[in-house]
Design an enzyme around this catalytic site. Structure first.
Site, PDB file in Angstrom:
ATOM      1  N   GLY A  12       0.823  -1.204   0.000  1.00  0.00           N
ATOM      2  CA  GLY A  12       0.000   0.000   0.000  1.00  0.00           C
ATOM      3  C   GLY A  12       0.852   1.246   0.000  1.00  0.00           C
ATOM      4  O   GLY A  12       2.010   1.232  -0.430  1.00  0.00           O
ATOM      5  N   ARG A  13       0.298   2.338   0.519  1.00  0.00           N
ATOM      6  CA  ARG A  13       0.998   3.629   0.453  1.00  0.00           C
ATOM      7  C   ARG A  13       2.393   3.554   1.059  1.00  0.00           C
ATOM      8  O   ARG A  13       3.352   4.092   0.506  1.00  0.00           O
ATOM      9  CB  ARG A  13       0.189   4.693   1.198  1.00  0.00           C
ATOM     10  N   ASP A  34       1.606  -8.755  -2.815  1.00  0.00           N
ATOM     11  CA  ASP A  34       0.361  -8.114  -2.420  1.00  0.00           C
ATOM     12  C   ASP A  34      -0.772  -8.841  -3.140  1.00  0.00           C
ATOM     13  O   ASP A  34      -0.576  -9.335  -4.268  1.00  0.00           O
ATOM     14  CB  ASP A  34       0.368  -6.625  -2.806  1.00  0.00           C
ATOM     15  N   ARG A  35      -1.931  -8.920  -2.495  1.00  0.00           N
ATOM     16  CA  ARG A  35      -3.061  -9.590  -3.147  1.00  0.00           C
ATOM     17  C   ARG A  35      -3.436  -8.906  -4.454  1.00  0.00           C
ATOM     18  O   ARG A  35      -3.904  -9.550  -5.383  1.00  0.00           O
ATOM     19  CB  ARG A  35      -4.268  -9.614  -2.202  1.00  0.00           C
ATOM     20  N   SER A  42       6.863   5.668  11.345  1.00  0.00           N
ATOM     21  CA  SER A  42       6.258   6.977  11.098  1.00  0.00           C
ATOM     22  C   SER A  42       6.936   7.625   9.901  1.00  0.00           C
ATOM     23  O   SER A  42       8.154   7.545   9.748  1.00  0.00           O
ATOM     24  CB  SER A  42       6.401   7.873  12.333  1.00  0.00           C
ATOM     25  N   LYS A  87       5.270   3.862  19.429  1.00  0.00           N
ATOM     26  CA  LYS A  87       4.556   4.433  18.267  1.00  0.00           C
ATOM     27  C   LYS A  87       3.118   4.784  18.635  1.00  0.00           C
ATOM     28  O   LYS A  87       2.567   5.787  18.163  1.00  0.00           O
ATOM     29  CB  LYS A  87       4.577   3.440  17.108  1.00  0.00           C
ATOM     30  N   HIS A 106       3.258   8.003  20.399  1.00  0.00           N
ATOM     31  CA  HIS A 106       3.564   8.995  19.354  1.00  0.00           C
ATOM     32  C   HIS A 106       2.283   9.433  18.663  1.00  0.00           C
ATOM     33  O   HIS A 106       2.026  10.631  18.481  1.00  0.00           O
ATOM     34  CB  HIS A 106       4.551   8.381  18.357  1.00  0.00           C
ATOM     35  N   ASN A 107       1.446   8.484  18.279  1.00  0.00           N
ATOM     36  CA  ASN A 107       0.224   8.827  17.567  1.00  0.00           C
ATOM     37  C   ASN A 107      -0.786   9.511  18.484  1.00  0.00           C
ATOM     38  O   ASN A 107      -1.539  10.383  18.046  1.00  0.00           O
ATOM     39  CB  ASN A 107      -0.388   7.582  16.935  1.00  0.00           C
ATOM     40  N   GLU A 144       0.290  12.959  18.618  1.00  0.00           N
ATOM     41  CA  GLU A 144      -0.060  13.547  17.322  1.00  0.00           C
ATOM     42  C   GLU A 144      -1.506  14.048  17.333  1.00  0.00           C
ATOM     43  O   GLU A 144      -1.800  15.142  16.837  1.00  0.00           O
ATOM     44  CB  GLU A 144       0.148  12.492  16.243  1.00  0.00           C
TER      45      GLU A 144
END
Length: 327
Positions: free
Chosen positions: A9-10, A30-31, A121, A189, A192-193, A196
């Protein structure tokens, strides 16, 4: 090094690209075959399924899983574990719940497999900027895979050196950290989020106050016509609140001062909830982070300019789109 990547993905696709640009060999799956074909044109080896991916990797194998947290990641880890051999390593680079990491690491250890949880991140900008990595797991495995983490991390860049760090671990200055044992990477993490969320909410609310300084409900002599786009631009330069989030906000407002393309419906990806849950378990007051999470819940009922700012920031750093109307 050679590494398998599951999930293109991204972030998964760009993690692959950054690794290849730094000389690592990548076998990808990836599928959806489309991103694999694009990466094959850039030098990656593609696999039609997990069997083919494992078969193409040299022992001891390393597979980085970059999938949505929850059932999807759990299934991928289990399927890989059934195919890998003792001494191989699975890395979860997504946003899994840290307690799941502790359980998962124990289950894999019983099979002779290594497991690392890596909070990642950097969003859609990571290919060029690098990824901030927060790693959990045993020291030997983390050290062995250091070339992978060093390739993905941003490096020192032009950030000034922090005083009094002499003699400390040099890796955090490069943008990656061995945070501790299993679960520690995703725990760091997660927090962290959560932070954020609070930072984004503060920026968004402040800009909403500025935007409404000229509201008709105020006495005419007290109304102020403030260009919010220009305010965010000037704050980027020398102010105490200068940040990447502010950079993204300034860019969004320069393009669309009213943020008309956004409804203000703000999703949460889970880490904010887990942060609040951890605060409750530890009896640590977290008023700002909790309020920021609840503000996102409220955004799904009625919308303010502040929530449009939040949506613009989320699209800017992570490519997150608002849900379709009626969805």
């Amino acid at each position: 090094m050679q590494i398998g990547i599951v999930g293109l993905g991204r972030m998964g696709a760009n993690i692959t690209r950054r690794l290849m640009r730094r000389g690592h060999g990548c076998v990808v799956y990836d599928r959806d075959p489309a991103p694999g074909r694009a990466l094959a044109a850039e030098g990656a080896a593609t696999a039609a399924d997990l069997d083919a991916l494992v078969g193409a990797l040299r022992a001891p194998r390393v597979v980085w899983v970059m999938l949505p947290a929850g059932a999807t990641t759990e299934a991928a880890v289990n399927e890989l574990a059934a195919r890998l051999a003792p001494g191989d390593t699975i890395i979860d680079g997504g946003n899994s719940f840290w307690k799941d990491d502790i359980r998962r690491a124990g289950e894999l250890e019983a099979r002779g497999l290594h497991y690392l949880d890596v909070g990642t991140s950097g969003g859609v900008w990571g290919l060029e900027r690098g990824y901030c990595l927060m790693i959990g797991g045993d020291k030997a495995t983390v050290d062995r895979l250091d070339p992978v983490f060093a390739a993905l991390a941003p490096g020192k860049g032009d950030i000034p050196v922090t005083a009094h760090r002499k003699g400390r671990d040099a890796r955090p200055e490069q943008g990656y950290l061995h945070a501790g044992g299993h679960g520690a990477g995703h725990f760091v993490k997660m927090i962290h989020n959560g932070i954020e969320y609070g930072m984004m909410q503060a920026i968004a609310e402040g800009l909403d106050i500025l935007r409404n300084a000229g509201a008709q409900r105020l006495p005419e002599e007290l109304r102020l016509a403030i260009d919010v786009a220009d305010v965010t631009e000037v704050w980027r330069r020398g102010s105490v609140i200068t940040s990447w989030l502010l950079d993204l906000t300034a860019a969004a407002l320069a393009e669309d001062p009213e943020l008309a393309a956004y409804s203000g419906h703000v999703e949460d990806s889970g880490e904010g909830r887990w942060t609040v849950q951890a605060a409750v378990e530890e009896a640590v007051p977290a008023e700002v982070l909790t309020a920021a999470l609840y503000a996102r819940f409220r955004s799904r009922q009625d919308h303010t300019f502040a929530e449009k700012v939040l949506s613009a920031m989320r699209k800017g750093f992570g490519g997150h789109l608002e849900p379709a109307k009626g969805g």
